[in-house]
Motif scaffolding. Structure first.
Motif: not given
Lengths: 318, 298, 434
Positions: C66-69, C72-76, C305-309, C336-340
């Motif tokens: 998903a990340l490579n495409g 993933v919803p914000a902020p990612y 219940d957030n967008e990421l979940n 996601l932590g690494v990405k942030a």
């Protein structure tokens, strides 16, 4: 009788290994230390196998060798000393402790043969395993980390640790090889195969079978203890799994793989085994056990005297 | 404090399961002098096959009580398929070799089977729980136990009696006992030792698989379930004396009761209770409890 | 073709042996950046594979794809890590600590990965930690529970994005004492190795502080993977405990339920399963009603219940036909932590690819969002994550299993402050001020 050239070959080998160690990359040095340390344990098994005994409990001494020095300091709250953080003293201390325990247990074990020797040795190693799991001061099943900063008292420069341990391992292994070679050519050493063939006759001829077995057992334990110490330093972490029966089983596996022809065979076998495991893990991460099992079967079927028979013309086991 | 009755019952239930597995192991050793390290994998195979069959049975919505017959069927299937493949396909070529080498051959079979099981069934766990609760509970000594566990005990006793009967009353059985006693003389007397080996290994495999199949409804069938069982079975067999059937029964009983007592009274010791017992027995009786007198060759 | 892609294909080709769907190599139209190689270490064989290792691996694959495409919803929303595609290299965590240390060295020195994410077993974590420092490679532990990592030492290159097991057991004690104020006796059944022993010790200590005078019935410690708990269940039934604590996982947890439920164990006592959520996913309505379940954090049914979940659950379920359990959540949280951290460092570096030291500096004391909610790297000098947790009770509604009576515990209530060891903190009565 031909002059015994083995010490000469060993000396040359020592030089080659020490020199070559500089050139090989770090991960190869780590692999080598692992193979050398485990090879020492298998060398001990070789001594026992020559007497016709197979120990499924060398893990006991392997684990003791790794735990001995550091446990003593943790339990009695001693400061990190020469005993625990020295690349030379720590394995030797491990070997001595292992030898002491083997001396005591040997009085019992020297009376047993074949399957019962194997199972009793397994039982003792599992008892140690159980004890270590219970001891939370030693980290229970998680174990703890160990580090080394000196070698024979000489402080090591940062970055030189790995090569120093490698050099120490090589030196200890060649010393062990020389010792084993001398021992096996000696009078007591030659009694091993005789005991395997027919104990009663050996007794009849005046030698004490129990004493020879006891001696071999202690020697194997010392080697395993030193090996355990070296591997522990290399990995930097020890846990009770070292005493689990599958660890002991692996050593037996390598022993059969290597064959009993030559004292250098365990190290070759150990190196090849570590390499096969690594390759199997890398290329067949889901079926590495299958690869290992098939490899073992092939060796048993086609090289019944072990891998070493690929080299020597004398294929028969000693 | 736990009542003595619960300790006894728990011990007997555990012993029954150990006995079925140890029986196969001791038979194979007694006849073929092979300590079969693949026994644990055959046990696991039995469990997986049973779990699969039971799962399919209940998915098809068939009569629940029929699933109990599936347990025996799984054991039969595994025994009849895996046993001959291993024995005829591999072990047969290894008979002349040293005892330790044979152990390693079975060890490599164990490694191979572990991955074969993983390739066929994957790493997820399988549950086939339905038969376990099927027959309801009974109260013994103020504690509820399942009827299934009682059934396990009955099956163990029946298997023991059946095998003893076969060995002592039937002709084939007596041939087997002869081979256990002395292989060379038996062969000299015209017994087809090769066929005896084949039958023994198949029966041993079936018994291991039966142990696994019977346990499958109680546990979650996971990869590596065979590894844990191997050492337990070895300990039982060594305690009882290799090759002895009453030895396997007594050994299983001792191990089961000691473990049960440890769990109820001194849980910290449970981890190494079995190894302590094995060491103690071997110290007192070096060849196990029911070891036959052996002639020593001079 | 890019040789690095071949390497990933070889690693995942072995996955085909289990009949898994072929992993489509990440398609990235604009490939101006060199791919980032991440070594992922988790159990692919053995008893821990089914409940933990494989969900974690699946989580990693879902996240990477998903990340490579850029899905993933914000902020990612940036593709990969700051525009550079992610490549995963999987290593099996089985085989023991000696093997794992060796494999770690191979990953870093032979395979040249940019960073390593992984490790479920506490033993492996403890063994690998000093090696990560020695080899100076960014390593992120995502799951192992032992508090010893950052309580016993400090690290520069090591991070842990999952909270420790202290949180699980402290919260369990809080939950049962709040739920059953008349509680008089408790007991436990835990696996006899570090995880089980530590879990039990933390729970027992917490219970003694929260309810002085409470009785301890029996503490059963069967061998790991024993599988058969007849005698232990009898002992628990005899003890008459109101609450039974268990940190059982995998096949052992399932066996406990399968053997205990028919004998009425779950009716006689309330069983608390601190790591029970994956078992709930597997066994569903077979888990008896009234069992207290934890997910080692706000994951799966406890997730906000957030967008990421919502994105993660859908992506995972679409691909694997099963709900993601907590190991999958924790793996995604780590990635996601690494990405942030990576993207924060990249922004501070003027949009250029950051160095490892810059990423580490950005990661320290970072707060980031995951499918389980907010994560703060607040302990271990900014290297250890804290997160709240939740517990609930199982109930079967309309043929499906749910959890009710959910209670949430913020990190401050269930985690020791920086510099204080877990054991001392519990015994001192959960003192937060220093």
């Amino acid at each position: 009788m031909k002059a015994d050239r083995t010490p000469l070959w060993l000396g040359i080998g020592l030089a080659v290994f020490l020199g070559g160690g500089w050139l090989i990359p770090a991960w190869a040095q780590s692999l080598a230390i692992l193979a050398l340390g485990k090879g020492l344990v298998v060398l001990g098994l070789l001594l026992l196998m020559r007497c016709g005994l197979v120990s499924f409990g060398q893990g006991l001494y392997y684990c003791l060798g790794a735990y001995a020095a550091v446990s003593i300091s943790k339990i009695f709250n001693l400061p990190p000393s020469l005993l625990t953080s020295d690349a030379v003293v720590m394995p030797l201390a491990g070997g001595i402790v292992a030898g002491a325990v083997a001396f005591v247990l040997g009085f019992l074990l020297a009376n047993y043969r074949s399957i019962f020797f194997a199972m009793l040795s397994l039982a003792f190693s599992m008892i140690l395993y159980g004890l270590l799991i219970k001891m939370s001061v030693l980290g229970s099943s998680d174990g703890f980390n160990i580090t080394y900063g000196t070698a024979a008292g000489i402080r090591l420069a940062p970055g030189a640790h790995l090569f120093a341990l490698y050099a120490v391992s090589v030196a200890m292994v060649f010393a062990a090889l020389l010792g084993a070679h001398r021992f096996l050519s000696s009078h007591t050493g030659r009694l091993g195969p005789a005991i395997r063939d027919n104990e009663l006759r050996v007794e009849y001829m005046g030698a004490s079978v129990r004493n020879v077995v006891h001696l071999n057992y202690v020697a194997a334990a010392v080697l395993s203890g030193v090996g355990g110490g070296l591997v522990a330093l290399s990995i930097g972490h020890i846990d009770p799994d070292l005493a689990y029966w599958t660890t002991s089983g692996e050593f037996v596996f390598v022993a059969i793989l290597s064959g009993t022809t030559n004292v250098a065979a365990p190290f070759l076998g150990s190196l090849i085994f570590e390499w096969i495991k690594s390759v199997a893990y890398q290329y067949t991460p889901y079926t590495w056990q299958l690869v290992l099992g098939v490899a073992l079967l092939l060796v048993i079927m086609f090289l019944p005297a072990g891998l070493w028979s690929l080299f020597g013309r004398r294929g028969k086991g000693a | 404090m736990a009542s003595l009755v619960s300790v006894l019952i728990d011990g007997i239930i555990y012993s029954s399961y150990l006995f079925i597995i140890a029986l196969g192991l001791t038979l194979i050793y007694g006849v073929m002098k092979i300590l079969n390290m693949a026994h644990g994998s055959l046990y696991a195979l039995g469990a997986y096959v049973a779990a699969t069959l039971i799962g399919a049975w209940f998915n098809a919505g068939l009569n629940p009580y029929g699933s109990l017959a599936l347990l025996a069927l799984s054991a039969l299937l595994v025994g009849v398929i895996a046993g001959p493949i291993i024995e005829r396909g591999l072990l047969r070529f290894m008979y002349g070799k040293d005892e330790i080498v044979l152990i390693l051959v079975t060890y490599s079979i164990f490694l191979i089977l572990e991955d074969v099981i993983k390739l066929i069934w994957g790493v997820e766990s399988y549950t086939a729980f339905q038969p376990y609760g099927l027959l309801g509970n009974i109260d013994i000594g103020a504690l509820p136990y399942t009827v299934y566990d009682a059934l396990l005990v009955v099956v163990a006793v029946l298997v023991g009696v059946a095998v003893t009967f076969v060995l002592t009353r039937t002709r084939q059985g007596k041939l087997l006992v002869a081979v256990i006693h002395d292989r060379e003389i038996s062969a000299a007397m015209g017994i087809n030792v090769g066929r005896v080996y084949f039958i023994t290994f198949t029966i041993g495999t079936m018994l291991a698989a039966l142990g696994g199949a019977l346990i499958a409804p109680k546990v979650s069938v996971v990869p590596a379930m065979g590894v844990e069982v191997i050492v337990l079975a070895f300990a039982v067999v060594v305690i009882g004396g290799l090759g002895s059937l009453p030895g396997a029964a007594l050994g299983a009983l001792i191990v089961g009761l000691v473990r049960s007592a440890a769990v109820h009274y001194l849980p910290e010791v449970e981890l190494f209770s079995i190894y302590l017992v094995m060491a103690l027995v071997l110290i007192v009786r070096p060849k196990g409890l029911f070891s036959a007198a052996e002639a020593r060759k001079i | 073709m890019n040789t690095r892609r071949k390497l990933v294909t070889v690693a995942t080709a072995s996955a085909l042996a289990l009949g898994l769907a072929a992993f489509a190599a990440p398609a990235s139209a604009q490939e101006k950046e060199k791919p980032i190689r991440i070594g992922v270490v988790t159990f692919l064989s053995g008893a821990a594979a089914g409940p933990f290792g494989v969900p974690a691996r699946n989580g990693a694959e879902v996240a990477a794809e998903a990340l490579n495409g850029g899905k993933v919803p914000a902020p990612y929303t940036a593709a990969g890590l700051g525009g550079a595609p992610i490549e995963l290299l999987f290593v099996d965590e089985a085989g023991g600590t000696t093997k794992q240390v060796n494999e770690f060295r191979n990953l870093v020195q032979r395979d040249n990965v940019d960073l390593v994410i992984g490790y479920i077993s506490s033993g492996d974590c403890l063994a690998v930690a000093p090696v990560a420092e020695e080899l100076k490679r960014l390593t992120v532990f995502f799951d192992c529970g032992t508090p010893r990592i950052f309580e016993d030492a400090s690290y520069k290159y090591l991070f842990r994005t999952g909270a420790t097991a202290t949180m699980d057991n402290t919260a369990a004690a809080l939950y049962v004492t709040e739920m059953k104020p008349a509680l008089k006796k408790f007991a436990g059944i835990n696996q006899n190795y570090a995880w089980g022993q530590d879990s039990w010790n933390d729970f027992e200590a917490a219970m003694k502080v929260l309810k002085p005078g409470v009785d301890m019935g029996t503490s059963q410690m069967p061998k790991l993977l024993a599988g058969q708990y007849g005698a232990e269940i009898s002992a628990l039934l005899t003890s008459g405990a109101d609450v039974v604590h268990s940190s059982f996982w995998g096949g052992d947890a399932e066996a406990l339920i399968l053997q205990g439920a028919p004998r009425g164990l779950f009716k006689k006592s309330t069983i608390v399963m601190t790591a029970g959520e994956p078992t709930l996913v597997r066994l569903g309505t077979q888990v008896p009603e009234g069992t207290v379940i934890g997910a080692r954090g706000p994951f799966n049914m406890f997730a906000p219940d957030n967008e990421l979940n919502r994105w993660f659950r859908k992506a995972y379920e679409d691909r694997y036909a099963v709900v993601p359990s907590y190991p999958a959540y924790k793996m995604v949280q780590a990635i996601l932590g690494v990405k942030a951290a990576w993207e924060k460092a990249q922004a501070a570096n003027g949009g250029k690819r950051p160095s490892q030291d810059q990423v580490i500096a950005a990661f320290e004391n970072l707060s980031f969002e995951g499918p389980g909610g907010k994560v703060d790297m607040a302990l271990g000098k900014g290297h250890q994550a804290v997160q709240g947790t939740a517990y609930g009770i199982t109930k079967n509604v309309g043929g499906k299993v749910t959890v009710v009576n959910v209670k949430r515990y913020p990190a401050s209530r269930v985690t020791p402050p920086d510099g204080v060891k877990s054991e001392e903190w519990i015994k001192s009565g959960f003192k937060t001020a220093k």
